[in-house]
Scaffold this motif. Structure first.
Motif, PDB file in Angstrom:
ATOM      1  N   GLU A  97     -17.847  26.318  53.643  1.00  0.00           N
ATOM      2  CA  GLU A  97     -17.978  24.678  51.636  1.00  0.00           C
ATOM      3  C   GLU A  97     -17.072  23.665  52.353  1.00  0.00           C
ATOM      4  O   GLU A  97     -17.238  22.780  52.308  1.00  0.00           O
ATOM      5  CB  GLU A  97     -16.846  25.800  50.701  1.00  0.00           C
ATOM      6  CG  GLU A  97     -17.809  26.968  50.015  1.00  0.00           C
ATOM      7  CD  GLU A  97     -16.899  27.741  48.700  1.00  0.00           C
ATOM      8  OE1 GLU A  97     -18.158  27.963  48.028  1.00  0.00           O
ATOM      9  OE2 GLU A  97     -15.561  27.290  48.923  1.00  0.00           O
ATOM     10  N   LEU A  98     -15.932  24.215  53.695  1.00  0.00           N
ATOM     11  CA  LEU A  98     -14.829  22.850  53.810  1.00  0.00           C
ATOM     12  C   LEU A  98     -15.722  22.100  54.508  1.00  0.00           C
ATOM     13  O   LEU A  98     -15.235  21.335  54.914  1.00  0.00           O
ATOM     14  CB  LEU A  98     -13.584  24.174  54.534  1.00  0.00           C
ATOM     15  CG  LEU A  98     -12.624  24.229  53.679  1.00  0.00           C
ATOM     16  CD1 LEU A  98     -11.977  25.809  54.555  1.00  0.00           C
ATOM     17  CD2 LEU A  98     -12.089  24.135  52.558  1.00  0.00           C
ATOM     18  N   GLU A 100     -18.698  22.107  54.856  1.00  0.00           N
ATOM     19  CA  GLU A 100     -19.471  20.254  54.784  1.00  0.00           C
ATOM     20  C   GLU A 100     -18.865  19.360  54.269  1.00  0.00           C
ATOM     21  O   GLU A 100     -18.952  18.019  53.969  1.00  0.00           O
ATOM     22  CB  GLU A 100     -20.007  21.341  53.563  1.00  0.00           C
ATOM     23  CG  GLU A 100     -21.238  20.592  53.104  1.00  0.00           C
ATOM     24  CD  GLU A 100     -22.626  20.180  54.621  1.00  0.00           C
ATOM     25  OE1 GLU A 100     -23.089  19.188  54.799  1.00  0.00           O
ATOM     26  OE2 GLU A 100     -22.703  21.020  55.462  1.00  0.00           O
ATOM     27  N   GLU A 101     -17.869  19.632  53.863  1.00  0.00           N
ATOM     28  CA  GLU A 101     -16.613  18.819  53.139  1.00  0.00           C
ATOM     29  C   GLU A 101     -16.510  17.989  54.192  1.00  0.00           C
ATOM     30  O   GLU A 101     -16.103  16.457  53.569  1.00  0.00           O
ATOM     31  CB  GLU A 101     -15.386  19.494  52.074  1.00  0.00           C
ATOM     32  CG  GLU A 101     -16.278  20.168  51.089  1.00  0.00           C
ATOM     33  CD  GLU A 101     -14.344  20.288  50.029  1.00  0.00           C
ATOM     34  OE1 GLU A 101     -13.316  20.008  50.584  1.00  0.00           O
ATOM     35  OE2 GLU A 101     -14.745  21.021  49.144  1.00  0.00           O
ATOM     36  N   LYS A 102     -16.053  17.823  55.343  1.00  0.00           N
ATOM     37  CA  LYS A 102     -16.014  17.436  56.055  1.00  0.00           C
ATOM     38  C   LYS A 102     -16.296  16.840  56.790  1.00  0.00           C
ATOM     39  O   LYS A 102     -16.225  15.371  57.274  1.00  0.00           O
ATOM     40  CB  LYS A 102     -15.223  18.529  57.496  1.00  0.00           C
ATOM     41  CG  LYS A 102     -13.563  19.423  57.568  1.00  0.00           C
ATOM     42  CD  LYS A 102     -13.221  19.889  58.369  1.00  0.00           C
ATOM     43  CE  LYS A 102     -12.548  20.772  58.496  1.00  0.00           C
ATOM     44  NZ  LYS A 102     -11.115  20.232  58.080  1.00  0.00           N
ATOM     45  N   GLY A 104     -19.478  15.491  54.604  1.00  0.00           N
ATOM     46  CA  GLY A 104     -18.843  14.490  53.883  1.00  0.00           C
ATOM     47  C   GLY A 104     -18.179  13.198  53.956  1.00  0.00           C
ATOM     48  O   GLY A 104     -18.749  12.668  53.717  1.00  0.00           O
ATOM     49  N   ALA A 105     -17.388  13.662  53.755  1.00  0.00           N
ATOM     50  CA  ALA A 105     -16.177  12.772  54.123  1.00  0.00           C
ATOM     51  C   ALA A 105     -16.220  12.051  55.945  1.00  0.00           C
ATOM     52  O   ALA A 105     -16.156  10.628  55.803  1.00  0.00           O
ATOM     53  CB  ALA A 105     -14.549  13.254  54.545  1.00  0.00           C
ATOM     54  N   THR A 142     -23.105  20.474  46.768  1.00  0.00           N
ATOM     55  CA  THR A 142     -21.651  20.430  46.172  1.00  0.00           C
ATOM     56  C   THR A 142     -20.612  19.448  46.932  1.00  0.00           C
ATOM     57  O   THR A 142     -19.785  19.126  46.483  1.00  0.00           O
ATOM     58  CB  THR A 142     -21.481  21.845  45.276  1.00  0.00           C
ATOM     59  OG1 THR A 142     -22.227  21.748  44.411  1.00  0.00           O
ATOM     60  CG2 THR A 142     -20.229  20.820  44.322  1.00  0.00           C
ATOM     61  N   HIS A 143     -20.429  20.994  48.116  1.00  0.00           N
ATOM     62  CA  HIS A 143     -19.072  20.707  48.835  1.00  0.00           C
ATOM     63  C   HIS A 143     -19.131  19.028  49.978  1.00  0.00           C
ATOM     64  O   HIS A 143     -18.775  18.658  50.269  1.00  0.00           O
ATOM     65  CB  HIS A 143     -19.090  22.044  49.721  1.00  0.00           C
ATOM     66  CG  HIS A 143     -17.903  22.716  48.757  1.00  0.00           C
ATOM     67  ND1 HIS A 143     -17.172  22.426  48.708  1.00  0.00           N
ATOM     68  CD2 HIS A 143     -19.058  23.531  47.805  1.00  0.00           C
ATOM     69  CE1 HIS A 143     -16.533  23.242  47.486  1.00  0.00           C
ATOM     70  NE2 HIS A 143     -18.146  23.669  47.693  1.00  0.00           N
ATOM     71  N   ALA A 146     -18.506  16.779  47.598  1.00  0.00           N
ATOM     72  CA  ALA A 146     -17.381  16.437  47.325  1.00  0.00           C
ATOM     73  C   ALA A 146     -16.147  15.560  48.248  1.00  0.00           C
ATOM     74  O   ALA A 146     -15.068  14.664  48.079  1.00  0.00           O
ATOM     75  CB  ALA A 146     -16.511  17.417  47.709  1.00  0.00           C
ATOM     76  N   GLY A 147     -17.010  15.334  49.642  1.00  0.00           N
ATOM     77  CA  GLY A 147     -16.548  14.916  50.997  1.00  0.00           C
ATOM     78  C   GLY A 147     -16.279  13.441  50.816  1.00  0.00           C
ATOM     79  O   GLY A 147     -15.714  12.984  51.158  1.00  0.00           O
ATOM     80  N   PRO A 150     -14.814  11.526  46.250  1.00  0.00           N
ATOM     81  CA  PRO A 150     -14.090  12.136  46.090  1.00  0.00           C
ATOM     82  C   PRO A 150     -13.699  12.434  44.811  1.00  0.00           C
ATOM     83  O   PRO A 150     -12.680  13.072  44.250  1.00  0.00           O
ATOM     84  CB  PRO A 150     -13.303  12.069  46.867  1.00  0.00           C
ATOM     85  CG  PRO A 150     -13.220  11.370  48.189  1.00  0.00           C
ATOM     86  CD  PRO A 150     -14.662  10.887  48.170  1.00  0.00           C
TER      87      PRO A 150
END
Length: 441
Positions: A97-98, A100-102, A104-105, A142-143, A146-147, A150
């Motif tokens: 999860e984390l 994938e957020e990275k 996305g960011a 989803t994650h 989110a990245g 946000p």
């Protein structure tokens, strides 16, 4: 089916991009730096002469728990305790999860730097995020969202009940007859077994030996009670059935389950000894991973197989490339999807650097960038973007300064310009030809 609400974009995108601009605490300084900085191209080409007009991404899910728990076959293959995953089998992990957020960011920062910000703010249908209906793919999408977004309340599109495969993402045979099966099997044997199914196992002799050693199979329940103490190199059976994915029976399937579980626990829990005390080198981890990578290649990348099983997803990607008003598409599936799509399109052979998974590493993204040249022609840059093994294990924050790895792909039959870009009309024509090949089967 659930989908994002287009009305949300007008409300939320100003906050999204303001967050990116103000991250250093000085909005005026940050905005100045952003406007004066050179364009950042994911792959290595001089993008100063081009304008980014859109992006289509086909992603593999990020780190998940193994497909079966430690009480199943993989638990009987070793006397050691497998990593205690905090999620159910097949589910995206907390680290996944984390990570994938990275990612996305990073895409948020890159998209902003390359001029799509204003267009994304103004067009309600500019973004589509569509996932296979498995938990790990929905969660990955989803994650990632989110990245990347946000401040936006993005709903992820999926078409089935959770953990029911969507036919678009299911690499299954939709046509078979005796002649096709004979030709496809011959192609698999020639490509991966030097002319025979037995050759497939023999190519993995050293890998099987290393994997058995890491597992300490001779001390396992499987060995002591079932006399299965090593992987057989001569028991591969390739199975083709309409409405089902390609599959194999034999040691290759069993060894793949074990190799997959080892690699995943190596990614997920970097502080623990994932190799059961054997202190594997990076080269040895590559050998372990090669078992499951070879398995995926055998199943999905023979051209005759790939053209059959990838057709629905090829049509979906082509539709996104042509979707009016679409600026960013994110389709989330599996390594089988990425591998079969690339094989069907005739990708030139490649080996990815800085990863123990050489073809479709965890979380990998096939990125098709749409660039408009100063000559007025639309071009495509086709690359793989992925977190390196060290970035996965160390949970590295990604940015333009510390980017993920990228690898430029080449395709048989496509001619690139001086910057390594393909005319978009040629790329679309390639998709159309490959989709049409299905009718020739």
């Amino acid at each position: 089916m659930t989908r994002m609400n287009p009305a949300l974009w007008a409300i939320s995108f100003a906050g999204l991009w303001a967050l990116s601009a103000c991250s250093d605490g000085d909005s005026s300084s940050s905005a100045s730096n952003s406007s004066s900085a050179e364009k950042q191209c994911i792959a290595n080409f001089d993008c100063g002469d081009y304008t980014l007009e859109g992006v289509v991404v086909l992603s593999r899910h990020n780190i998940r728990a193994p497909l079966s728990d430690s009480k199943s076959t993989i638990g009987q293959l070793t006397p050691h305790e497998w990593y205690a995953w905090p999620v159910k089998p097949k589910s995206l992990s907390p680290h996944g999860e984390l990570l994938e957020e990275k990612m996305g960011a990073y895409f948020r920062e890159w998209i902003s730097q390359n001029g799509l910000k204003a267009a994304l703010e103004s067009q309600g249908d500019a973004v589509r995020i569509y996932a296979n209906s498995m938990q790990r793919t929905i969660a990955t999408a989803t994650h990632f969202a989110a990245g990347m977004f946000p401040k936006a309340n993005v709903e992820i599109e999926h078409h089935c009940e959770v953990d029911v495969m969507d036919s678009i993402f299911t690499p299954q045979f939709t046509f078979l007859n005796d002649d096709y099966k004979k030709r496809a099997l011959k192609q698999v044997e020639d490509m991966f077994g030097d002319g025979s199914l037995a050759g497939i196992g023999r190519k993995l002799t050293e890998n099987y030996a290393l994997l058995g050693s890491v597992l300490d199979m001779e001390e396992s329940v499987s060995c002591k009670e079932k006399q299965f103490c090593e992987f057989d190199t001569d028991d591969t059976e390739f199975i083709m059935e309409v409405g089902r994915e390609p599959s194999v029976k034999g040691s290759l399937t069993t060894a793949t389950g074990a190799a997959d579980a080892l690699v995943l626990q190596y990614y997920e829990n970097a502080e623990e000894n994932a190799d059961f005390g054997h202190n594997l080198t990076v080269a040895e981890w590559e050998k372990v991973s090669a078992v499951k990578d070879f398995y995926g290649n055998v199943l999905f990348t023979a051209p005759l197989v790939a053209v059959n099983v990838a057709r629905p997803l090829l049509k979906e990607i082509l539709s996104e490339l042509n979707a009016k008003g679409r600026l960013f598409s994110f389709l989330c599936g599996h390594d089988s999807n990425v591998g079969s799509v690339l094989a069907a399109l005739g990708v030139s052979d490649y080996t990815l650097p800085k990863t123990i998974e050489s073809k479709t590493p965890i979380g990998v993204k096939l990125v098709i960038e749409k660039w408009r040249g100063k000559d007025g022609i639309e071009y495509a840059n086709m690359i793989l973007v992925y977190q390196t093994t060290e970035q996965l294990r160390n949970m590295t924050t990604l940015s333009l300064e510390t980017p993920p790895e990228s690898y430029k792909l080449t395709f048989d039959g496509l001619s690139a310009n001086k910057d390594g870009l393909y005319k978009m009309t040629d790329v679309e024509s390639l998709f159309e030809k490959v989709i049409a090949k299905y009718d020739e089967l």
